[in-house]
Design an enzyme around this catalytic site. Sequence first.
Site, PDB file in Angstrom:
ATOM      1  CG  HIS A   1      38.978  28.676  25.922  1.00 44.72           C
ATOM      2  ND1 HIS A   1      38.222  29.200  26.960  1.00 44.72           N
ATOM      3  CD2 HIS A   1      39.545  29.745  25.304  1.00 44.72           C
ATOM      4  CE1 HIS A   1      38.335  30.512  26.959  1.00 44.72           C
ATOM      5  NE2 HIS A   1      39.133  30.878  25.968  1.00 44.72           N
TER       6      HIS A   1
ATOM      7  CD  GLU B   1      39.527  34.980  38.861  1.00 50.63           C
ATOM      8  OE1 GLU B   1      38.481  34.893  39.549  1.00 50.63           O
ATOM      9  OE2 GLU B   1      39.533  35.286  37.670  1.00 50.63           O
ATOM     10  CG  LEU B   2      38.683  29.106  42.304  1.00 48.42           C
ATOM     11  CD1 LEU B   2      38.658  28.118  43.464  1.00 48.42           C
ATOM     12  CD2 LEU B   2      38.723  28.382  40.969  1.00 48.42           C
TER      13      LEU B   2
ATOM     14  CB  CYS C   1      35.157  35.756  39.183  1.00 48.92           C
ATOM     15  SG  CYS C   1      35.081  34.171  38.346  1.00 48.92           S
TER      16      CYS C   1
END
Length: 458
Positions: A156, A229-230, A263
Amino acid sequence: MTSITSINPATNTPIKTYNLQDDAAIDAALAAAYGAQRAWRKVPVTERVTLLVRMAAALRAGKDRYAEMIVREMGKPLTEAEAEIEKCAYNCDFYAEHAPRYLADEAVPSNASESVVAFEPLGVVLAIMPWNYPFWQYFRFAAPALAAGNGAILKHANNVPECALAVQEVMEAAGAPAGLTATLLMDTSKVAGVIADERIAAVTLTGSTEVGAIVASQAGKALKKQVLELGGSDPFIVLADADLEAAAETAVKARYINVGQSCVNAKRFIVEEAVADRFVELFVAKAAALKIGDPMARDTKIGPMARENLRTTLHEQVQRSVGEGAVLTLGGQPVEGDGFYYPPTVLDHVRPGMTAFREETFGPVAAIIRAKDADEAVAMANDSEYGLGAALWTGDTARGRKLASRIDAGAVFINGMTASDPRYPFGGIKRSGYGRELGVYGIREFVNIKTVWIGPAK
């Protein structure tokens, strides 16, 4: 680095210091996960999903405490933190119900007596997760991955260690097989070694585009499957025939939820010129009404940003944009005091090429862009290195459906707010990443899609 200290972003005070795990502890976790997964993969999916039911129950049982952890470590307003925990539980329930069907063998007509496609687990997946949704990002991945027979190791973000350990607490409370899941508190420099370790079969990352490129390179070198996933700079298009009141109401939520730190937040509001003035008037009034304050208060809508450096970067983007010709209509100055607060900010008359148009603004800053017509609005929406989500508002949904096909994004929401949901796939294109989470496509990312051919034909 041998330890990390979490900071309360509402007060800029230390919460707790945590010792990082050494190489021996990391190796032990990987060995345990590898062994546990070899057994877990043999458990029928109809039995595996009972773990997900217990995960949902454990999340709901600890909802109040976990929500307070989220608020304490990253500053999300309490009501949003509670909603995050509930969404995690719902995701577990969803896959508990649907995973057996999603993973069932599929018959394929062929020249064989029987031929099927089977979906088998890959192994132990390393999940590198961000701080902005410290529970959701993990359980979004973990519920389908575990249902599919995989193991899960969590690395994390270092500013949410309490949440990271709480995630593992949930798994243990749910009765996950010993070792099948683990949280690693480790220095970032050790991640490459974990990715390369032969006991890790695949990697999933949610985070910045820059970090995604590094992880993709490391995983690619090791020939490991990845889902990334950016970043995103999602457009929110408002056409002249849209319901402006509803569009503005939703736009404010889409921009400022989670203090703008997502995002998939709407970031660029592209409005047809004919209604732009009215939309801006509505948007600014609604944004100005959002209460800034203690994230533990139930009426707070804007809490602190998660880290001081994030606020500094955001303010620099605002200043550059104004210097480039954007008009500051609301906010634009850090809130004085100990916490990392930044007010709802609106930049009008933003144009392509300006900082607020070109870069991802990861915080409570909205960029208003004016387009002469729908065609220019779509062109502006696509004028980005990102392609995560998009929203389109129009009174003509048939026209909206046609325009949606021209928008470069992993998702387009017509007359709504872009959001993730277990029922349909989530992910991006271009520099927003690749692969999908959620839905049937998400559960099949970390499986071996195997053809089984039995012959000869009868």
